[in-house]
Design an enzyme around this catalytic site. Structure first.
Site, PDB file in Angstrom:
ATOM      1  N   ASP A 397      50.227 116.742   6.770  1.00 33.46           N
ATOM      2  CA  ASP A 397      50.708 117.163   8.080  1.00 33.46           C
ATOM      3  C   ASP A 397      49.514 117.668   8.881  1.00 33.46           C
ATOM      4  O   ASP A 397      48.433 117.897   8.323  1.00 33.46           O
ATOM      5  CB  ASP A 397      51.760 118.265   7.893  1.00 33.46           C
ATOM      6  CG  ASP A 397      52.301 118.773   9.213  1.00 33.46           C
ATOM      7  OD1 ASP A 397      52.540 117.944  10.108  1.00 33.46           O
ATOM      8  OD2 ASP A 397      52.484 119.990   9.354  1.00 33.46           O
ATOM      9  N   ASP A 822      58.114 118.810   6.389  1.00 37.29           N
ATOM     10  CA  ASP A 822      57.251 118.139   5.398  1.00 37.29           C
ATOM     11  C   ASP A 822      57.890 118.083   4.018  1.00 37.29           C
ATOM     12  O   ASP A 822      57.315 117.493   3.110  1.00 37.29           O
ATOM     13  CB  ASP A 822      55.904 118.874   5.289  1.00 37.29           C
ATOM     14  CG  ASP A 822      55.183 118.989   6.609  1.00 37.29           C
ATOM     15  OD1 ASP A 822      55.130 117.970   7.325  1.00 37.29           O
ATOM     16  OD2 ASP A 822      54.688 120.079   6.943  1.00 37.29           O
TER      17      ASP A 822
END
Length: 1210
Positions: A397, A822
């Site tokens: 991320d 995530d």
């Protein structure tokens, strides 16, 4: 229903829409919606033992050992006692069960902490304190400031004007900037009147549970009217209520149905590639074991026919009805028991201990401890350590993982002059250090004390009243959608929709242009101590197409002006011709800023004629109220007024990276690890972060942008990209069928391309690229690139990208992130890593490993991962060697004992061989060994490569180990056999009896495996030495004790080798036999290693040689200089990640309470006659938290400085 803690619920039919009624539990319970409780644990008190044993016996080895135990209780078959199997089996099951129980207890505690949180629920007209787990769909609950949101709620009313609430979504998306939500007018009128709220009976019809965080559709039926519901009226579980005294919400989804839990993905049992290979090898070993037993059974059959009758004369059988056939059948199963040590159960005990020990190393590593957040690294699983040494693809991320989500106002250029650099008295540019003098903002009582800047010339220019400089900061104070909150006298707090915009407003605040408050019609600014009120006429909002934002205001003097900020490429197109020369100078400055990796914005303004504005305003009002082509008409009007602008200058903002991110990415790239960034941010943002952190570089041959809006466009762009990288390739792609991590499929071959390339693809294009017809072409193209950035992706797309690589690449994947968005990616990858910090703990709770900073990833992989993989591989090679050698001696002995299933060793030696004599030495190897230390591992990251290629333990390595064991077993059997067959002791008595032969053979075996272990050892410690020497001494101590007269008198049947040790091991020819056998066993190994190191040295051999030459001293730090990246890339970065809030600002729907009116208390301006020209920067954090200081001793590096170490240099 609940039974002994187990929750059972009837499977509902697929939900197509959700219907619920407020304050009507009876109606809502009829739909059997999930409650708000969550359950992540697997067992309870009653189900633990049966379920855990069921899971453990799914491992084929445990079933095999249980089968052996059953065979050993049959006296006609077993020649070994039952305790030789039952003790190790119970030990393995107990250790594994204890570990599983500990993990599940922790999950129970976590669930209980969440489920037992308290919240106020409206029940029977009263607010009652209830546990989260008892909240039902359709309940109305009350939340207060800083509380976690209990479930997915429809916002009904709030304490703020116009029923607004402010929420922090860090747990969901990792972003700490606040979001705004607003209730419907009809429900907002309910306020906090309990009686009216209790009488609310609105019915909601909405979408079923799903994982789309940014989307919600539904309707509210209240009275006779139906109202539309969207994402702006919903509060999601996992968010935190901020700056709002109270609010009421209607529960739409609870527990597992909430969007937060829907994004958690499935909990899958993760196993390493070595585990999967081990399963294959164990099956092969079982096959070889069956073959060996069959050969020996046939041998027994033939021996019984040809020789067996001779023994019946003096040793008649009790039951000879079965003859040779029955004897062969029983012999087969007897040898299954005797030869079972080819797969000893102690193997699995040792593996668990090794993994646990290497997990402790990660937990105890002080170099992975973050002092600022008091967060150590944590290995949350003990089963994946060696997989860390085999990573090929990292999926990361961006926000909160690579970056801190903190923006700093670093430099600027105003009217052709740059500000922000630090110069000494000789005019030489200096680096900013802790000793650099900071600009004194004490003249400004409204200045932000956390803001730092180093260029004194800029504040002097403001004080001198230079019109361009003051106009520059006036623009920053007016052109934005930030909201101000005055917490107390002269203490302002800004709530910005993005931290970059907040950083610009904070910079203007400190330089004397303080944004104080706003209404839908006005903006109040304190300019150099004097409060000014500007009439806000219009906001021309930002979007991804316009790449700019403008405001039209009327000054206190009555002059109408337009202020605009945006990407320089967009602003420059709209400048007045008179700005040409200034534009050229500013362009040079922008190139310098971009070269430093800063985000740039151009600022411009114009004065608007009153008559022109009046006509434009009428057309604007008409366009904004039309139903057809509204956006197109507004864009045309914006283009019309945003022309002939006058350039003021440009800003340079730094999006602060996590400490050490560029260096970490550089090191991982040297280790041939490919990094893909999967982010929800806009394309421009993601690209610029890619360049800042060395993921994308100007030296790359090309960076491909895939942004097609149709499948055909995406396919053409992908094809164009891979044709550029591989121009000699035909239109088709080639796939190599092979096994991928235990699954049969088509493995996509790694293509070698000349040059380095990058790929950037947005979310819309990625949706087409992930379709079945195009996924292979996308993957093939992406895998040829050094770096891949996927922007504007959803949590589901993140997981899909990871699954795609897992499906078609023979590679190990790692996903790292910090937010709830995530989690699905973290769970999908082979290894999941959570970043713990200000963005919440949702990702950490779903991860396998966690730490506080991205930079610790290189230590986790290049040091702990590589060492764990190396140790595990050495352990497996050695373990199989010592046990194959031990077992094969039985096989050769069978040809000399009439295939009678007689053991070659003493029964006690067989029991203690793996559990005692060889247990500690092999654990010492597996827990302490390292080829080179951590400093050399960082200096030579290409040491990581063999793990990616499975070079240390593979089917070929296993086959070599088996051959080596076969040779050693031949030596271990026939050398003692030949030496003792016709020999005698010094007293003239025969030495060639069975018991003496057994003692000599097992002693030779133990010496041989200990010497072999010493050759495997690369790093000797006092513990290793103690384990090896101690095991040999323990063997002799136990042997002499068990073969003593005393134990024989107590247990004559169990200790039958009375006196054998002292009568055999006191003979010189026996020790010569032991010495000769040991030398012959290890001689081929020494020869092979000598030749390979001299002729075909590996990278490990080369680096170990260099380390020995340096006497194992840490290598000196590389003298690397920071290379400025000369880049022409610039971006209008200081905007929100989504479309702006301009419409909300001017619609009267967003405002907080009016700011408290206070005098500005500005210190009168005094122009200083002398100052030291210095410069640069500091920052704005949306959380008002302390800024992270740069790590000490970290130097900037550049990947182009790296060259693969050639053979001649090593």
């Amino acid at each position: 229903m609940s039974f002994f803690g187990m929750t059972w619920k009837r499977n509902r039919e697929t939900e197509f829409e959700r219907k619920l009624r407020a304050n009507d539990r009876e109606y809502n319970l009829s739909f059997e919606y999930a409650t708000n409780g969550i359950k992540t644990s697997k067992y309870n008190f009653f189900t633990f033992l049966p379920l855990n044993l069921f899971e453990q016996f799914q491992r084929i080895a445990n079933v095999y050992f249980l089968f052996l135990l059953l065979l050993q209780v049959i006296p006609q078959i077993s020649s070994l006692s039952w305790f030789t199997t039952v003790v190790p089996l119970v030990l393995v099951l107990a250790v594994t069960a204890a570990k599983d129980a500990t993990d599940d207890i922790n999950r129970h505690r976590s669930d209980n902490r969440v489920n037992n949180r308290k919240v106020e629920v409206l029940i029977d007209g009263k607010l009652c304190s209830e546990r989260w787990m008892d909240v039902k769909v359709g309940d109305i609950i009350k939340l207060e400031s800083n509380q976690f949101i209990t479930a997915d709620l429809l916002l009904l009313s709030s304490s703020e004007p116009l029923n607004l609430v402010y929420i922090e979504t860090a747990e969901l998306d990792g972003e700490t900037n606040l979001k705004v939500r607003q209730a419907l007018i009809v429900t907002g009128a309910l306020g906090d009147d309990i009686s009216r709220l209790a009488g609310f009976n609105g019915e909601v019809c909405c979408e079923p549970p799903n994982n789309r965080l940014d989307h919600f559709t539904g309707t509210l039926l209240f009275g006779e009217h139906k109202f539309s519901l969207d994402n702006g009226k919903v509060l999601l579980r996992g968010c935190t209520l901020r700056n709002t005294h109270w609010c009421y919400g209607l529960v739409l989804f609870g527990g597992p149905d909430t969007k937060l839990m829907q994004n958690c993905g499935k909990n899958s049992f993760k196993r390493t590639s070595i585990d999967r290979l081990m399963n294959v090898l164990v099956l092969c070993i079982f096959g070889v074991l069956a073959l060996m037993c069959a050969v020996l059974a046939v041998g027994n059959y033939l021996w019984e026919i040809n020789k067996g009758y001779q023994f019946n004369v003096f040793l008649p059988r009790e039951d000879d009805s079965g003859g040779a056939s029955l004897s062969a059948f029983l012999t087969f199963w007897s040898y299954v028991i005797i030869l079972n040590t080819v797969v000893p159960i102690s193997l699995y005990v040792s593996v668990e201990i090794i993994r646990l020990g290497n997990s402790f190393y990660i937990d105890w590593d002080r170099k992975m401890y973050d002092a600022r957040s008091d967060t150590p690294a944590e290995a949350r699983t003990t089963t994946l350590n060696e997989e860390l040494g085999q990573i090929k693809y990292i999926f990361s991320d961006k926000t909160g993982t690579l970056t801190q989500n903190i923006m700093t106002f670093n430099k600027c250029t105003i009217n052709g002059k740059t500000y922000g650099d630090v110069y000494d008295y000789l005019g030489q540019r200096q680096d900013v250090t802790e000793n650099t003098e900071v600009v004194d903002f004490s003249f400004n009582p409204l200045a932000d004390p956390k803001f730092s800047f180093y260029d004194h010339s800029l504040v002097e220019a403001v004080k001198l009243g230079i019109p361009e400089v003051q106009g520059f900061f006036r623009l920053l104070a007016l052109c934005h959608t930030v909201m101000a909150e005055e917490k107390s006298k002269d203490q302002l707090a800004y709530q910005a929709q993005s931290p970059d915009e907040g950083a610009l407003v904070t910079a203007a605040r400190n330089f004397g242009f303080v944004f104080r408050s706003r209404t839908p019609e006005s903006i109040t600014v304190v300019e150099m101590g004097e409060q000014q009120r500007y009439e806000l006429l219009a906001i021309l909002d930002f979007d991804n197409v316009r790449k700019r934002m403008s405001v039209i205001v009327r000054s206190p003097e009555g002059k109408v002006s337009l202020y605009c900020k945006g990407a320089d490429s967009v602003i420059f197109e709209r400048l007045h011709p008179s700005c040409r020369k200034l534009m050229e100078v500013t362009t040079e400055h922008l190139n310098e800023f971009a070269g430093d990796g800063l985000r740039t914005l151009a600022l411009a303004y114009k004065d608007v004629d009153e008559d022109f504005y009046s006509r434009w305003k009428q057309r604007h009002h008409k366009a904004s109220t039309t139903l057809e082509n509204r956006e197109a008409q507004l864009d045309q009007l914006f283009e019309e007024i945003e022309t002939d602008l006058l350039l003021l200058g440009a800003t340079a903002i730094e999006d602060k990276l996590q400490d050490g991110v560029p260096q970490t990415i550089e090191q991982l790239a040297k280790a041939d690890i490919k990094i893909w960034v999967l982010t929800g941010d806009k394309q421009e943002t993601a690209e610029n972060i890619g360049y800042s952190c060395n993921l994308l570089r100007e030296e790359m041959n090309d960076v491909f942008i895939v942004s097609g809006n149709t499948p055909e466009e995406v396919k053409q762009q992908l094809r164009s990209a891979w044709m550029t990288m591989k121009p000699d390739m035909a239109e088709g792609m080639v796939f190599l069928p092979e096994k991928i991590l235990g699954k049969v499929g088509s493995a996509l071959k790694d293509e070698v391309v000349s040059g380095e390339y990058g790929l950037v693809i947005n979310g819309n294009s990625l949706a087409y690229a992930l379709e079945e017809a195009m996924e292979l072409e996308f993957l093939w193209t992406a895998c040829m690139c050094q770096a891949v950035i996927c922007c504007r992706v959803t949590p589901l797309q993140k997981a899909q990208v990871v699954e795609l690589v897992k499906k078609y690449k023979k590679a190990v994947t790692l996903a790292i992130g910090d937010g709830a968005n995530d989690v699905s990616m973290i769970k999908a990858a082979h290894i999941g890593v959570g970043i713990s910090g200000q963005e919440g703990m949702q990702a950490v709770s779903s991860s396998d490993y966690s730490f506080a900073q991205f930079r610790f990833l290189q230590r986790l992989l290049l040091v702990h991962g590589r060492w764990s993989y190396l140790r595990m591989c050495k352990f497996l090679r050695y373990f199989f060697y010592k046990n194959f050698t031990f077992t094969f001696v039985h096989f050769w002995f069978a040809f000399f004992c009439g295939f009678s299933a007689q053991t070659v060793y003493d029964e006690w030696f067989i029991t203690l061989y793996n559990l005692v004599y060889t247990a500690l030495p092999v654990l010492g190897l597996s827990l302490f060994d390292q080829d080179v230390n951590d400093a050399w591992s960082f200096r030579h990251p290409q040491l990581y490569g063999p793990g990616q290629l499975n070079l240390y333990f593979s089917k070929m390595a296993f086959f070599k180990c088996a051959l080596h064991s076969g040779f050693s077993s031949l030596v271990l059997f026939f050398i003692p056999y030949a030496a003792m067959s016709d020999s005698m002791r010094q007293d003239g008595k025969d030495l060639g009896d069975y018991q003496s032969f057994a003692v000599v053979t097992q002693t030779c075996l133990l010496f041989t495996v200990c010497i072999q272990l010493s050759l495997e050892m690369s790093y000797w410690t006092a513990v290793n030495t103690l384990f090896i020497v101690g095991s040999l001494l323990l063997y002799f101590g136990v042997t002499f004790t068990m073969y003593s007269n005393g134990l024989f008198r107590l247990f004559p049947s169990a200790f039958s080798f009375i006196g054998t040790a002292r009568n055999t091991l006191n003979q010189s020819n026996v020790w010569l036999t032991i010495l000769l056998t040991s030398i012959l066993c290890v001689l081929p190994v020494l020869t092979y290693r000598f030749l390979t190191i001299q002729l075909w040295p590996t990278i490990n051999d080369k680096v170990m040689f260099k380390a020995r030459q340096a006497k194992a001293a840490p290598p000196p730090p590389s003298k690397r200089t920071r290379i400025r990246r000369g880049s022409s890339r610039r971006s209008g970065y200081a905007f929100s990640h989504a479309q702006g809030y301009g419409e909300l600002v001017t619609s009267r729907r967003f405002l907080r309470r009016p700011a408290v009116s206070h005098s500005s208390h500005f210190t009168p301006m005094k122009s200083t006659s002398s100052f030291i020209p210095m410069g640069r920067s500091a920052g704005y954090s949306p959380t008002d938290g302390p800024h992270n200081a740069k790590a000490q001793g970290v130097e900037g590096t550049s990947l182009q400085m790296y060259r693969v170490i050639q053979d001649q240099t090593l």
